[in-house]
Design a protein around this motif. Structure first.
Motif, PDB file in Angstrom:
ATOM      1  N   SER A  49       5.722 -50.631 -57.988  1.00 59.71           N
ATOM      2  CA  SER A  49       4.515 -51.013 -57.266  1.00 59.71           C
ATOM      3  C   SER A  49       3.419 -49.976 -57.490  1.00 59.71           C
ATOM      4  N   ALA A  50       3.839 -48.739 -57.794  1.00 57.59           N
ATOM      5  CA  ALA A  50       2.840 -47.698 -58.015  1.00 57.59           C
ATOM      6  C   ALA A  50       2.107 -47.908 -59.347  1.00 57.59           C
ATOM      7  N   HIS A  51       2.822 -48.478 -60.316  1.00 60.75           N
ATOM      8  CA  HIS A  51       2.212 -48.709 -61.625  1.00 60.75           C
ATOM      9  C   HIS A  51       2.307 -50.179 -62.013  1.00 60.75           C
ATOM     10  N   PRO A  52       1.643 -51.036 -61.271  1.00 60.98           N
ATOM     11  CA  PRO A  52       1.801 -52.455 -61.595  1.00 60.98           C
ATOM     12  C   PRO A  52       1.211 -52.794 -62.969  1.00 60.98           C
ATOM     13  N   ALA A  53       0.158 -52.101 -63.368  1.00 63.64           N
ATOM     14  CA  ALA A  53      -0.505 -52.414 -64.634  1.00 63.64           C
ATOM     15  C   ALA A  53       0.303 -51.924 -65.824  1.00 63.64           C
ATOM     16  N   ALA A  54       0.916 -50.756 -65.674  1.00 68.88           N
ATOM     17  CA  ALA A  54       1.619 -50.122 -66.790  1.00 68.88           C
ATOM     18  C   ALA A  54       2.701 -51.016 -67.363  1.00 68.88           C
ATOM     19  N   ALA A  55       3.342 -51.792 -66.504  1.00 70.88           N
ATOM     20  CA  ALA A  55       4.456 -52.602 -66.968  1.00 70.88           C
ATOM     21  C   ALA A  55       3.993 -53.760 -67.845  1.00 70.88           C
ATOM     22  N   GLN A  56       2.778 -54.233 -67.662  1.00 69.71           N
ATOM     23  CA  GLN A  56       2.330 -55.416 -68.403  1.00 69.71           C
ATOM     24  C   GLN A  56       1.378 -55.097 -69.558  1.00 69.71           C
ATOM     25  N   GLU A  57       0.681 -53.998 -69.473  1.00 64.37           N
ATOM     26  CA  GLU A  57      -0.356 -53.705 -70.442  1.00 64.37           C
ATOM     27  C   GLU A  57       0.200 -53.686 -71.868  1.00 64.37           C
ATOM     28  N   ALA A  58      -0.487 -54.365 -72.783  1.00 62.78           N
ATOM     29  CA  ALA A  58      -0.049 -54.399 -74.176  1.00 62.78           C
ATOM     30  C   ALA A  58      -0.126 -52.998 -74.772  1.00 62.78           C
ATOM     31  N   PRO A  59       0.785 -52.652 -75.713  1.00 64.65           N
ATOM     32  CA  PRO A  59       0.841 -51.281 -76.224  1.00 64.65           C
ATOM     33  C   PRO A  59      -0.451 -50.816 -76.899  1.00 64.65           C
ATOM     34  N   ASP A  60      -1.098 -51.706 -77.676  1.00 62.87           N
ATOM     35  CA  ASP A  60      -2.329 -51.274 -78.347  1.00 62.87           C
ATOM     36  C   ASP A  60      -3.463 -51.057 -77.347  1.00 62.87           C
ATOM     37  N   VAL A  61      -3.488 -51.901 -76.301  1.00 65.76           N
ATOM     38  CA  VAL A  61      -4.508 -51.729 -75.263  1.00 65.76           C
ATOM     39  C   VAL A  61      -4.287 -50.412 -74.539  1.00 65.76           C
ATOM     40  N   MET A  78       6.240 -47.108 -80.430  1.00 65.36           N
ATOM     41  CA  MET A  78       6.401 -47.351 -78.999  1.00 65.36           C
ATOM     42  C   MET A  78       7.522 -48.339 -78.718  1.00 65.36           C
ATOM     43  N   GLU A  79       8.173 -48.095 -77.602  1.00 68.38           N
ATOM     44  CA  GLU A  79       9.288 -48.931 -77.196  1.00 68.38           C
ATOM     45  C   GLU A  79       9.021 -49.477 -75.805  1.00 68.38           C
ATOM     46  N   LYS A  80       9.404 -50.744 -75.595  1.00 67.67           N
ATOM     47  CA  LYS A  80       9.196 -51.351 -74.289  1.00 67.67           C
ATOM     48  C   LYS A  80      10.325 -50.926 -73.358  1.00 67.67           C
ATOM     49  N   THR A  81       9.959 -50.392 -72.213  1.00 70.06           N
ATOM     50  CA  THR A  81      10.969 -50.003 -71.224  1.00 70.06           C
ATOM     51  C   THR A  81      10.643 -50.692 -69.903  1.00 70.06           C
ATOM     52  N   GLY A  82      11.524 -50.477 -68.922  1.00 67.31           N
ATOM     53  CA  GLY A  82      11.321 -51.082 -67.608  1.00 67.31           C
ATOM     54  C   GLY A  82      10.024 -50.638 -66.952  1.00 67.31           C
ATOM     55  N   SER A  83       9.543 -49.443 -67.344  1.00 67.09           N
ATOM     56  CA  SER A  83       8.321 -48.938 -66.716  1.00 67.09           C
ATOM     57  C   SER A  83       7.160 -48.922 -67.710  1.00 67.09           C
ATOM     58  N   GLY A  84       7.076 -49.950 -68.532  1.00 71.16           N
ATOM     59  CA  GLY A  84       5.944 -50.056 -69.471  1.00 71.16           C
ATOM     60  C   GLY A  84       6.288 -49.525 -70.844  1.00 71.16           C
ATOM     61  N   TRP A  85       5.334 -49.584 -71.760  1.00 67.60           N
ATOM     62  CA  TRP A  85       5.541 -49.122 -73.132  1.00 67.60           C
ATOM     63  C   TRP A  85       5.505 -47.604 -73.179  1.00 67.60           C
ATOM     64  N   LYS A  86       6.489 -47.025 -73.909  1.00 67.24           N
ATOM     65  CA  LYS A  86       6.555 -45.566 -74.010  1.00 67.24           C
ATOM     66  C   LYS A  86       6.541 -45.135 -75.483  1.00 67.24           C
ATOM     67  N   VAL A  87       5.779 -44.088 -75.768  1.00 63.33           N
ATOM     68  CA  VAL A  87       5.718 -43.529 -77.118  1.00 63.33           C
ATOM     69  C   VAL A  87       6.959 -42.680 -77.366  1.00 63.33           C
ATOM     70  N   TYR A  88       7.639 -42.890 -78.521  1.00 61.31           N
ATOM     71  CA  TYR A  88       8.768 -42.018 -78.850  1.00 61.31           C
ATOM     72  C   TYR A  88       8.572 -41.270 -80.166  1.00 61.31           C
ATOM     73  N   ASP A  89       7.443 -41.512 -80.854  1.00 61.04           N
ATOM     74  CA  ASP A  89       7.105 -40.693 -82.024  1.00 61.04           C
ATOM     75  C   ASP A  89       5.623 -40.900 -82.347  1.00 61.04           C
ATOM     76  N   VAL A  90       5.003 -39.873 -82.906  1.00 65.90           N
ATOM     77  CA  VAL A  90       3.622 -40.002 -83.370  1.00 65.90           C
ATOM     78  C   VAL A  90       3.610 -39.580 -84.830  1.00 65.90           C
ATOM     79  N   MET A  91       3.044 -40.439 -85.693  1.00 60.90           N
ATOM     80  CA  MET A  91       2.912 -40.088 -87.098  1.00 60.90           C
ATOM     81  C   MET A  91       1.452 -39.743 -87.372  1.00 60.90           C
ATOM     82  N   VAL A  92       1.211 -38.554 -87.857  1.00 59.84           N
ATOM     83  CA  VAL A  92      -0.148 -38.122 -88.192  1.00 59.84           C
ATOM     84  C   VAL A  92      -0.274 -38.093 -89.707  1.00 59.84           C
TER      85      VAL A  92
END
Lengths: 236, 202
Positions: B15-27, B149-163
């Motif tokens: 309930s604290a992060h209602p948006a985080a769970a739905q927001e598309a990863p690129d957005v 990024m990987e979809k988790t129960g609490s929204g999309w999470k970054v697990y690596d960054v390629m520069v």
């Protein structure tokens, strides 16, 4: 004229061969690690005492708009051979794109000072002979640290030699003007890398290893134009 | 009893992060990047060179969207299984500090450049995606930033960054493996702590 350079290169290769000793736990990509670390330390000293201080002063003295013009100017000259390399790799459309960039930027972009081609939708590419050899299937060979120039491999070092042999700035006369252009090129390039080297300083536990792995990953990505076959990191 | 606490806790989290769970990863990447860059370029303390304030901004805005345990596990490779739960916790904590500081420096260095957020190429059901961003540069090809990024129960999470095609996580693999081989998992924890406290003083 090119004799001293040839002799230096030869002496360096001989030293390299002499140092290819066997040791414990060598990375197969880097059989000359001991020697490379020596050259790396030499480059670091050169950078700390000369290249970095000069580049820092250059960055402070010149406004970013001016430095961007310098970057554009050299970038424009490079577009000629970026196009050649794209054609050699069979990417004809990209090659034509690069030459069109050169044509527009040299004329309407005032000798390349302004990159109007990017605004027109002609994308800038990154190609060199090392990448072309890679595209042709030449493996990178052992990792090498080149004096003054830094990370390379046997394949990419050969590529760099070809890049330098064909680039047109070498034909510029009088010699003083050519040398000024070379000097400007190196100082400007080093100044562009000031942020990157600071970040490297912060990020790496062992700068040598971090630089090496980043270089090898970067080259692999460039050869495949940013789309290398994915090596998914397996979760343990 | 335990179950109800857990349920209540997760309800609270969601309930604290209602948006985080739905927001598309690129957005998500675009919103967070623009917000942070905006903060960096406007904040007087950061512009004056305050590292502490910069790290604070990154910790508040960026950190919740990264999965540091996954990043540490990937960087450790096989050695991850040799670590005890306590060691895993310590490793993750130290690696997080290192990555946050590096990321803060990188964003600060690029904050004046123009960002180009690429449209996401993924199917609707995908749970593992790469979000592409390009940073424009004068006289050179744009630098690519690819967020895995990987979809988790609490929204999309970054697990690596390629520069520019360099995976940050993969780049630590050799260093981590060498250290673990020579001085064990504790040796690696010590090295990371030493690095972090040395950087803290700068």
């Amino acid at each position: 004229m090119k004799c001293p350079v040839t002799w230096l290169a030869l002496a360096w290769l001989l030293a390299l061969a002499g140092c290819a000793t066997t040791g414990e736990e060598r990375d197969p990509r880097d059989p000359f690690e001991g020697f490379n670390r020596g050259v790396y330390a030499f480059n670091e000293t050169f950078d700390d005492y000369l290249a970095k201080p000069v580049a820092t002063v250059y960055r402070k003295a010149l406004h970013v708009e001016i430095r961007n013009r310098v970057s554009n100017f050299f970038g424009n000259i490079q577009d000629i051979f970026i196009g050649v390399n794209n054609v050699l790799q069979g990417k004809f459309e990209d090659g034509v794109n690069d030459w069109a960039r050169f044509a527009f930027n040299t004329t309407w972009g005032l000798l390349g000072l302004h990159d109007i081609a990017t605004d027109m939708g002609l994308e800038k590419h990154n190609e060199d002979f090392g990448q072309t050899f890679g595209r042709w299937g030449v493996p990178p060979g052992p990792y090498l640290i080149l004096p003054f120039l830094g990370p390379s491999t046997v394949r990419d070092g050969t590529g760099t030699a070809v890049d330098w042999a064909v680039q047109p700035v070498g034909e510029v006369r009088p010699i003083e003007l050519r040398n000024t252009l070379y000097g400007l090129y190196f100082v400007n390039t080093r100044s562009e890398l000031l942020d990157a080297t600071r970040i490297l300083e912060e990020a790496a536990l062992d700068k040598y290893l971090f630089t090496r792995d980043a270089y090898l990953q970067r080259r692999r990505s460039l050869i495949y134009d940013g789309q290398p076959p994915r090596e998914k990191l397996e979760s343990p | 009893m335990k179950k109800t606490t857990l349920l209540a806790l997760s309800a609270l989290l969601f309930s604290a992060h209602p948006a985080a769970a739905q927001e598309a990863p690129d957005v998500l990447v675009k919103t967070v990047t623009l917000e942070v860059v905006d903060l960096i370029t406007k904040d007087k303390e950061i512009k004056a060179g305050s590292r502490a304030k910069l790290v604070q901004v990154i910790e508040a805005k960026v950190l919740p969207h990264f999965n540091f345990t996954a990043m540490t596990a990937l960087a450790m490779g096989q050695s991850w299984n040799k670590a005890t739960p306590e060691q895993k916790k310590q490793l993750t904590e130290e690696f997080k500090t290192l990555l946050v500081r590096t990321y803060a420096s990188a964003l600060a260095a690029y904050s004046e450049q123009k960002f180009d957020f690429r449209p996401l190429r993924a199917r609707p059901g995908d749970t593992d995606v790469t979000v592409n961003v390009r940073v424009m540069q004068p006289g050179a090809q744009p630098v690519t930033l690819d967020y895995s990024m990987e979809k988790t129960g609490s929204g999309w999470k970054v697990y690596d960054v390629m520069v520019g095609g360099v995976s940050l996580v993969a780049n630590y693999r050799t260093e981590f493996a060498n250290t673990v081989r020579n001085s064990g998992v504790d040796g690696l924890i010590r090295d990371l702590q030493k690095k972090n406290s040395a950087m803290e003083k700068k």
